[in-house]
Design an enzyme around this catalytic site. Structure first.
Site, mmCIF file in Angstrom:
data_model
loop_
_atom_site.group_PDB
_atom_site.id
_atom_site.type_symbol
_atom_site.label_atom_id
_atom_site.label_comp_id
_atom_site.label_asym_id
_atom_site.label_seq_id
_atom_site.Cartn_x
_atom_site.Cartn_y
_atom_site.Cartn_z
ATOM 1 N N LYS A 82 0.871 -1.169 0.000
ATOM 2 C CA LYS A 82 0.000 0.000 0.000
ATOM 3 C C LYS A 82 0.916 1.230 0.000
ATOM 4 C CE LYS A 82 -3.319 2.752 2.500
ATOM 5 N NZ LYS A 82 -3.876 3.113 3.823
ATOM 6 N N GLY A 113 -8.073 9.442 9.710
ATOM 7 C CA GLY A 113 -8.368 9.533 11.138
ATOM 8 C C GLY A 113 -9.460 10.497 11.538
ATOM 9 N N ALA A 159 -9.655 5.597 4.290
ATOM 10 C CA ALA A 159 -9.485 6.751 5.178
ATOM 11 C C ALA A 159 -10.765 7.551 5.381
ATOM 12 C CB ALA A 159 -8.389 7.687 4.690
ATOM 13 N N GLY A 160 -11.003 7.916 6.637
ATOM 14 C CA GLY A 160 -12.082 8.829 6.989
ATOM 15 C C GLY A 160 -13.435 8.205 7.247
ATOM 16 N N ASN A 187 -9.675 1.761 9.828
ATOM 17 C CA ASN A 187 -8.771 1.625 10.961
ATOM 18 C C ASN A 187 -9.299 2.383 12.169
ATOM 19 O OD1 ASN A 187 -5.131 1.969 11.436
ATOM 20 N ND2 ASN A 187 -6.714 1.370 12.844
#
Length: 257
Positions: free
Chosen positions: A95, A156, A182-183, A204
């Site tokens: 990645k 995040g 992401a997000g 995550n």
């Protein structure tokens, strides 16, 4: 089934490994998510130490280990990290992250494309993390990227799929899998990404900082599956006018009641 670079996966949920309170919680969350691809920041682990807090809970025979170049500030640094990871036995999957500004962690499009071109030449299977930029997504596909990973919102933030319009364009034009990364802050965000046609999502922070990360991982797994089912079933068209779901004829008898 999700297919990337000739390899198939039953799960369309990728799981990141940062911010978990312990290795034990991470291990339980991975199992609860049903994921088959796990991302790990190369700067955070010792690939040669089986006792590393993260590496010790990753069953490499069960999960695809997807190292990422998080923290790389330019193409040169990202390529160096990738080569070090391969030399340490991480394999060819990668990645790619190039984020020069630590305040925003937004990816650098120019350096990402440059790194992708170099890494593909060296035989890496590259999954680049990008802004939701349809033009860049096409350029990366031309360069040989195995998938593209547009952000839903900055890393995040848990803001959800604020880039929906651009992501839909990327999906419409894609010749490789599109993984929204992401997000995404809630299972409903993941479901939405899948409903509009994303091939997978990576989550995550929304899981790792939840009150119960293990239960949240399971919730995301259900949402991803539901969103994909809805996409494949074919969502009904939206309308600004009401449309009765029950017949409006044959109701004359009501007048006589």
């Amino acid at each position: 089934m999700l297919k990337i670079a000739g390899r198939t996966f039953a799960s369309r949920l990728f799981l990141g490994t940062g911010k978990f309170s312990s290795g034990a919680t991470l291990e339980k969350a991975i199992k609860a998510s049903g994921c088959e691809i796990v991302t790990v920041a190369l700067r955070r682990v010792d690939l040669n130490d089986p006792a590393d807090d993260i590496m010790s809970v990753l069953d490499r025979s069960r999960y695809l280990f997807l190292p990422n170049t998080s923290g790389a500030r330019d193409a040169r640094e990202a390529v160096r990290l990738a080569r070090l990871a391969r030399a340490a036995g991480s394999g060819d999957w990668l990645k790619l992250e190039v984020t020069p500004d630590p305040r925003t962690l937004l990816p650098d499009p120019t350096e990402t494309l440059k790194a992708t071109e170099e890494l593909v030449k060296e035989g890496f299977i590259v999954l680049p993390y990008i802004n939701a930029d349809p033009i860049l997504a096409l350029r990366l596909q031309d360069a040989g990227a195995a998938a593209v990973m547009p952000l839903g919102a900055p890393i995040g933030t848990n803001l959800g799929l604020i880039t929906r319009f651009q992501v839909e364009i990327i999906i419409d034009q894609a010749r490789v899998p599109v993984v929204v990364d992401a997000g995404l802050g809630a299972p409903s965000d993941a479901a939405l990404a899948m409903e509009i046609g994303a091939d997978a999502v990576l989550v995550n922070t929304a899981i790792s900082v939840a009150g119960d990360p293990v239960r949240m991982a399971a919730a995301f797994a259900k949402a991803v599956e539901a969103g994909r089912d809805a996409y494949e079933a074919g969502l009904g068209r939206k309308s600004t006018r009401a449309s009765a779901s029950s017949p409006q004829t044959g109701l004359d008898f009501i007048k006589n009641v």
